[in-house]
Design an enzyme around this catalytic site. Structure first.
Site, short mmCIF file in Angstrom:
data_model
loop_
_atom_site.label_atom_id
_atom_site.label_comp_id
_atom_site.label_asym_id
_atom_site.label_seq_id
_atom_site.Cartn_x
_atom_site.Cartn_y
_atom_site.Cartn_z
N HIS A 1 60.04 22.10 57.93
CA HIS A 1 60.36 23.02 56.84
C HIS A 1 59.08 23.69 56.37
CE1 HIS A 1 62.70 24.66 53.57
NE2 HIS A 1 61.80 24.24 52.70
N SER A 2 59.17 24.98 56.04
CA SER A 2 58.01 25.74 55.58
C SER A 2 58.36 26.54 54.34
CB SER A 2 57.50 26.68 56.68
OG SER A 2 58.49 27.63 57.01
N ASP B 1 54.00 12.56 54.27
CA ASP B 1 52.65 12.75 53.74
C ASP B 1 52.18 14.15 54.09
OD1 ASP B 1 49.93 12.34 52.86
OD2 ASP B 1 50.27 10.21 53.17
N CYS C 1 43.51 13.62 51.00
CA CYS C 1 44.11 12.63 50.09
C CYS C 1 43.41 12.56 48.74
CB CYS C 1 44.13 11.26 50.76
SG CYS C 1 45.31 11.16 52.12
N ASP D 1 51.19 5.74 57.91
CA ASP D 1 52.06 4.98 57.00
C ASP D 1 53.07 4.13 57.77
OD1 ASP D 1 50.85 5.88 54.72
OD2 ASP D 1 52.29 7.47 54.32
N GLY E 1 54.71 -0.28 45.87
CA GLY E 1 53.99 0.90 46.35
C GLY E 1 53.51 0.78 47.77
N ASP E 2 54.32 0.11 48.64
CA ASP E 2 53.96 0.02 50.05
C ASP E 2 53.89 1.40 50.68
OD1 ASP E 2 54.10 -2.97 51.34
OD2 ASP E 2 55.32 -2.84 49.53
N ASP E 3 53.38 1.44 51.90
CA ASP E 3 53.07 2.71 52.54
C ASP E 3 54.28 3.47 53.04
OD1 ASP E 3 50.02 2.60 52.56
OD2 ASP E 3 50.51 0.69 53.47
#
Length: 328
Positions: free
Chosen positions: A137-138, A65, A14, A88, A46-48
């Protein structure tokens, strides 16, 4: 051949987030002032995670995330990234139901065998959380990146949110600080810190459940913006001042030594610069300031209210001259 994953990315965990001030400037014009009633938590503070009310007295929780490697071990990185993404959902009082993987991989640089270990780590932590993992997804990416998009459920009338803080509420922190500086030292030297891995892979499920059971309604998880950054967002959203007792905060073994030896990420320095204009530090040392702003990965919950087993690290008070006050 042993690969050091942290050497294939410019940042780690992070700590590689876009700086909070820059991010807020970008999203400021995107907030919908005519938000529909069913969007219980959106972009406002800006909550999680986002929370949407649905039929049957329930709410859907949605979040995503992902980040570059925070440790060299691929299995541990997968575990940490999954715990961080699931956090989150816990931070708003939800229960994760299903996740999909988000993966970026330099396929011409790093062997695909390592990908299996990353995904295995994520799957193991999701299983611990009783959360399904269903695809993902990659992309071929110059830097390795991994995380999850997670969907959960919550009671829309029993949520943990940033704007529910009130004067007189104590502040409890459910995990020690210091993973940021230890991860920075790990990236630079290769030293391994099991205590940091352990705290980063610990789910915030029990802490979230305990907060809800005690009737608390205000919380956030402490991640890339550090304790002070996330607390500033909480205090600002709630219209209060937050007082922090720096001597009451727990730190991981080795964290102070890492700061003294200069292992401080750019993300932590940007966090401190962002909150400083809104903070009264008094005689609090530079070392303490950096630790309180340390960019955490998969940190604990910061709850406005008492949580069993978690130290009280401060309190919310009426509006004063600054949004944050740090004392010893």
């Amino acid at each position: 051949m042993k690969y050091r994953l942290t050497q294939y990315a410019h940042g780690g965990g992070c700590a590689c987030k876009i700086p909070p001030g820059e991010l807020e400037a970008v999203v400021a014009g995107l907030i919908d002032t005519t938000r529909p009633d069913d969007l219980v938590i959106g972009l406002d503070d800006g909550d999680d995670a986002a929370v949407v009310r649905i039929e049957g007295g329930q709410a859907v929780v949605a979040t995503a995330d992902f980040f570059t490697p925070v440790v060299d071990d691929p299995y541990d990185w997968g575990r940490i990234a999954a715990a961080n993404a699931l956090s989150d959902v816990y931070a708003v009082g939800g229960r994760p139901l299903v996740a999909v993987n988000l993966l970026g991989w330099p396929r011409d640089t790093l062997p695909m065998d390592l990908v299996r270990e990353v995904l295995r780590g994520g799957l193991d932590v999701a299983r611990e959380a009783r959360c399904h993992v269903a695809g993902g997804h990659s992309v071929d990416d110059p830097e390795p990146k991994y995380g999850m998009a997670v969907t959960g459920l919550a009671d829309p009338d029993r949520l943990l949110r940033l704007d529910a803080g009130r004067p007189g509420m104590p502040l409890c922190l459910t995990k020690p600080l210091g993973v940021g500086v230890l991860n920075t030292r790990h990236k630079a030297t290769g030293e391994v810190f099991p205590q940091a891995v352990e705290t980063m892979t610990t789910l915030n499920a029990a802490a979230s459940r305990a907060a809800l059971e005690r009737g608390h309604g205000c919380a956030t998880d402490v991640t890339g913006f550090g304790l002070l950054g996330h607390l500033y967002k909480m205090a600002r959203a709630s219209g209060v001042t937050a007082v922090v007792d720096a001597s009451a905060v727990d730190y991981l073994d080795g964290a102070r030594a890492a700061v003294r030896d200069g292992y401080v990420s750019g993300g932590t320095q940007r966090n401190l610069a962002w909150v400083t204009p809104h903070t009264e530090f008094g005689e609090v040392s530079e070392e303490d300031r950096l630790l309180l702003a340390d960019a955490q990965t998969s940190g604990g919950l910061l709850v406005a209210g008492e949580v069993p087993g978690a130290p009280i690290v401060g309190e919310l008070v009426g509006r004063e001259t600054s949004t944050l006050i740090v004392r010893r």
